[in-house]
Design a protein around this motif. Structure first.
Motif, PDB file in Angstrom:
ATOM      1  N   TYR A  48      37.000  40.947  36.273  1.00 39.23           N
ATOM      2  CA  TYR A  48      36.925  39.792  35.381  1.00 39.23           C
ATOM      3  C   TYR A  48      36.973  40.234  33.916  1.00 39.23           C
ATOM      4  CZ  TYR A  48      34.650  36.068  32.711  1.00 39.23           C
ATOM      5  OH  TYR A  48      34.334  35.137  31.758  1.00 39.23           O
ATOM      6  N   ASN A  49      36.174  41.238  33.571  1.00 40.41           N
ATOM      7  CA  ASN A  49      36.129  41.715  32.178  1.00 40.41           C
ATOM      8  C   ASN A  49      37.480  42.272  31.731  1.00 40.41           C
ATOM      9  OD1 ASN A  49      33.436  40.985  31.885  1.00 40.41           O
ATOM     10  ND2 ASN A  49      32.687  42.983  32.525  1.00 40.41           N
ATOM     11  N   LYS A  50      38.166  42.990  32.624  1.00 42.38           N
ATOM     12  CA  LYS A  50      39.498  43.523  32.286  1.00 42.38           C
ATOM     13  C   LYS A  50      40.480  42.388  32.031  1.00 42.38           C
ATOM     14  CE  LYS A  50      39.120  47.848  34.852  1.00 42.38           C
ATOM     15  NZ  LYS A  50      39.585  48.629  36.003  1.00 42.38           N
ATOM     16  N   LEU A  51      40.431  41.378  32.871  1.00 42.53           N
ATOM     17  CA  LEU A  51      41.333  40.240  32.683  1.00 42.53           C
ATOM     18  C   LEU A  51      41.037  39.500  31.385  1.00 42.53           C
ATOM     19  CD1 LEU A  51      41.426  38.857  36.329  1.00 42.53           C
ATOM     20  CD2 LEU A  51      43.353  39.805  35.057  1.00 42.53           C
ATOM     21  N   LEU A  68      43.436  30.513  31.681  1.00 42.20           N
ATOM     22  CA  LEU A  68      43.408  31.847  32.298  1.00 42.20           C
ATOM     23  C   LEU A  68      41.985  32.398  32.404  1.00 42.20           C
ATOM     24  CD1 LEU A  68      46.572  33.414  30.635  1.00 42.20           C
ATOM     25  CD2 LEU A  68      46.292  32.772  33.051  1.00 42.20           C
ATOM     26  N   LYS A  69      41.167  32.113  31.414  1.00 40.79           N
ATOM     27  CA  LYS A  69      39.776  32.573  31.459  1.00 40.79           C
ATOM     28  C   LYS A  69      38.999  31.874  32.568  1.00 40.79           C
ATOM     29  CE  LYS A  69      39.478  33.910  26.615  1.00 40.79           C
ATOM     30  NZ  LYS A  69      38.913  33.594  25.282  1.00 40.79           N
ATOM     31  N   LEU A  70      39.246  30.585  32.739  1.00 37.81           N
ATOM     32  CA  LEU A  70      38.599  29.871  33.841  1.00 37.81           C
ATOM     33  C   LEU A  70      39.073  30.431  35.180  1.00 37.81           C
ATOM     34  CD1 LEU A  70      38.775  26.211  32.495  1.00 37.81           C
ATOM     35  CD2 LEU A  70      36.713  27.593  32.822  1.00 37.81           C
ATOM     36  N   ALA A  71      40.366  30.690  35.291  1.00 42.30           N
ATOM     37  CA  ALA A  71      40.911  31.241  36.540  1.00 42.30           C
ATOM     38  C   ALA A  71      40.368  32.648  36.809  1.00 42.30           C
ATOM     39  CB  ALA A  71      42.433  31.262  36.481  1.00 42.30           C
ATOM     40  N   ALA A  72      40.112  33.404  35.764  1.00 41.45           N
ATOM     41  CA  ALA A  72      39.627  34.781  35.923  1.00 41.45           C
ATOM     42  C   ALA A  72      38.241  34.832  36.563  1.00 41.45           C
ATOM     43  CB  ALA A  72      39.611  35.489  34.570  1.00 41.45           C
ATOM     44  N   THR A  73      37.480  33.754  36.464  1.00 42.41           N
ATOM     45  CA  THR A  73      36.127  33.767  37.043  1.00 42.41           C
ATOM     46  C   THR A  73      36.154  33.966  38.557  1.00 42.41           C
ATOM     47  OG1 THR A  73      36.033  31.352  37.288  1.00 42.41           O
ATOM     48  CG2 THR A  73      35.164  32.302  35.227  1.00 42.41           C
ATOM     49  N   ARG A  74      37.284  33.657  39.197  1.00 38.57           N
ATOM     50  CA  ARG A  74      37.351  33.853  40.654  1.00 38.57           C
ATOM     51  C   ARG A  74      37.374  35.324  41.040  1.00 38.57           C
ATOM     52  NH1 ARG A  74      43.419  33.059  42.449  1.00 38.57           N
ATOM     53  NH2 ARG A  74      44.351  33.747  40.523  1.00 38.57           N
ATOM     54  N   HIS A  75      37.517  36.207  40.049  1.00 41.37           N
ATOM     55  CA  HIS A  75      37.506  37.649  40.315  1.00 41.37           C
ATOM     56  C   HIS A  75      36.121  38.259  40.157  1.00 41.37           C
ATOM     57  CE1 HIS A  75      41.805  37.872  40.851  1.00 41.37           C
ATOM     58  NE2 HIS A  75      41.932  37.067  39.811  1.00 41.37           N
ATOM     59  N   ILE A  76      35.141  37.425  39.867  1.00 39.64           N
ATOM     60  CA  ILE A  76      33.762  37.902  39.846  1.00 39.64           C
ATOM     61  C   ILE A  76      33.320  38.029  41.303  1.00 39.64           C
ATOM     62  CG2 ILE A  76      31.375  37.406  39.170  1.00 39.64           C
ATOM     63  CD1 ILE A  76      32.572  35.777  36.807  1.00 39.64           C
ATOM     64  N   VAL A  77      32.804  39.186  41.673  1.00 37.95           N
ATOM     65  CA  VAL A  77      32.403  39.454  43.058  1.00 37.95           C
ATOM     66  C   VAL A  77      30.896  39.276  43.164  1.00 37.95           C
ATOM     67  CG1 VAL A  77      32.339  41.193  44.891  1.00 37.95           C
ATOM     68  CG2 VAL A  77      34.308  41.087  43.319  1.00 37.95           C
ATOM     69  N   PHE A  78      30.499  38.458  44.142  1.00 34.95           N
ATOM     70  CA  PHE A  78      29.077  38.201  44.357  1.00 34.95           C
ATOM     71  C   PHE A  78      28.595  38.931  45.610  1.00 34.95           C
ATOM     72  CE2 PHE A  78      30.568  34.571  41.913  1.00 34.95           C
ATOM     73  CZ  PHE A  78      29.624  34.526  40.902  1.00 34.95           C
ATOM     74  N   ASN A  79      27.427  39.542  45.509  1.00 34.97           N
ATOM     75  CA  ASN A  79      26.794  40.205  46.646  1.00 34.97           C
ATOM     76  C   ASN A  79      25.764  39.226  47.200  1.00 34.97           C
ATOM     77  OD1 ASN A  79      25.004  41.682  48.285  1.00 34.97           O
ATOM     78  ND2 ASN A  79      25.499  43.588  47.225  1.00 34.97           N
ATOM     79  N   TYR A  80      26.157  38.506  48.258  1.00 35.63           N
ATOM     80  CA  TYR A  80      25.312  37.422  48.760  1.00 35.63           C
ATOM     81  C   TYR A  80      24.029  37.913  49.420  1.00 35.63           C
ATOM     82  CZ  TYR A  80      28.845  34.209  47.230  1.00 35.63           C
ATOM     83  OH  TYR A  80      29.696  33.491  46.430  1.00 35.63           O
ATOM     84  N   ALA A  81      24.025  39.105  49.938  1.00 41.93           N
ATOM     85  CA  ALA A  81      22.779  39.652  50.497  1.00 41.93           C
ATOM     86  C   ALA A  81      21.759  39.844  49.370  1.00 41.93           C
ATOM     87  CB  ALA A  81      23.046  40.968  51.215  1.00 41.93           C
TER      88      ALA A  81
END
Length: 141
Positions: A48-51, A68-81
Motif C-alpha cells: 500500500y505504501n509503495k503504491l 487510485l489511493k482508495l483502490a490501493a487500500t485493498r493491498h493492505i494485508v490484515f492478520n485476522y488471527a
C-alpha cells in the motif's frame, strides 16, 4: 430400458459417490491469546505504501489520485488471527467498531444485522438437507 432409470424410491445422495468432501457443518471455536498484540502487528501496509508513493509522484489528476489511493487500500494485508487477539483485549467501544467493520464476526445474528450475511430460502434449505444427510449417514452401518 428399466436400467436407464433409477428406482423412484431409492435414496438419492446429492454428492453421488464423492466422499472427498464432508457435509458436516462445524464452526471453529476461537480461543483468545493471553497476550494483546501491538496494533502495528495486525496489518501490513508495505505494498500500500509503495503504491501511495507512486501515486503521489504521478502526473495524473487529483481526482484520479483520489481514486487510485482508495483502490490501493485493498493491498493492505490484515492478520485476522492477531486481529481476533487484539479484539479480545480491546475496550468495549473498540470491539463494537471492529464488529461494525467486520474485522471480527461474533455470531450469525450480528453478521446478519450488520449486513454481512444474506440468507436465502435456498441456502436454508441446503443447510437443512446437509443436516438430514448427516443424521441419515450416522445411522447407517
Amino acid at each position: 430400458m428399466k436400467q436407464l432409470f433409477e428406482d423412484e424410491n431409492a435414496k438419492v445422495n446429492p454428492m453421488g459417490d464423492d466422499t472427498k468432501y464432508s457435509r458436516a457443518i462445524k464452526i471453529p471455536q476461537y480461543e483468545p491469546s493471553k497476550n494483546k498484540p501491538v496494533l502495528a502487528e495486525v496489518y501490513d501496509t508495505k505494498k500500500y505504501n509503495k503504491l501511495i508513493a507512486m501515486i503521489n509522484k504521478s502526473n495524473v489528476s487529483d481526482a484520479e489520485k483520489t481514486f487510485l489511493k482508495l483502490a490501493a487500500t485493498r493491498h493492505i494485508v490484515f492478520n485476522y488471527a492477531k486481529i481476533a487477539d487484539y479484539y479480545a483485549h480491546a475496550s468495549k467501544e473498540m470491539q463494537e467498531l471492529m464488529e461494525k467493520s467486520a474485522l471480527v464476526i461474533i455470531d450469525i445474528d450480528d453478521a446478519i444485522a450488520n449486513g454481512y450475511v444474506k440468507l436465502s430460502a435456498k441456502m436454508s434449505q441446503l443447510v437443512e438437507e446437509a443436516k438430514a444427510v448427516n443424521v441419515e449417514s450416522d445411522g447407517e452401518e
